[in-house]
Motif scaffolding. Structure first.
Motif: not given
Length: 122
Positions: A15-41
């Protein structure tokens, strides 16, 4: 838990390496989904339902639905292809009709006056 901590640090670094704020929300969403799946497994492993997702994909109904959707999409592609061919044929026919129509103009009489103006009668 080590994997979860490593993933959290890695996602923060990405997230710190992404230069554009517009892409950060998509990366956060995707990483959030992965983190939820890692917690549920681990919860699924404790309850004995760790294979619930793989069982869904291996089920007969899923395969039948997948085959049916594949057939429907193939039929739609064929229909689109036929319609595109008909559209091209119709456009060519219209162009040919316009050319034929323009070539059928008949002039019966041209009258030229002394003042230099011409009158055309069809």
């Amino acid at each position: 838990m080590k994997n979860l901590a490593f993933f959290a640090i890695l996602s923060t670094a990405v997230l710190q390496m992404i230069p554009d704020q517009g892409f950060q929300k998509y990366v956060r969403f995707f990483t959030g989904l992965l983190m939820v799946s890692m917690l549920i497994l681990p919860i699924f492993k404790v309850t004995g339902k760790e294979n619930i997702f793989t069982d869904i994909y291996k089920s007969r109904e899923y395969r039948e639905q997948l085959e049916e959707n594949s057939k429907k999409s193939q039929e739609l592609i064929e229909q689109i292809t036929v319609l595109e061919q008909k559209n091209r044929t119709n456009e060519k026919d219209l162009e040919n009709d316009d050319i034929e129509h323009n070539q059928r103009i008949e002039v019966e009489r041209i009258e030229i006056r002394k003042d230099g103006n011409a009158v055309l009668e069809e």
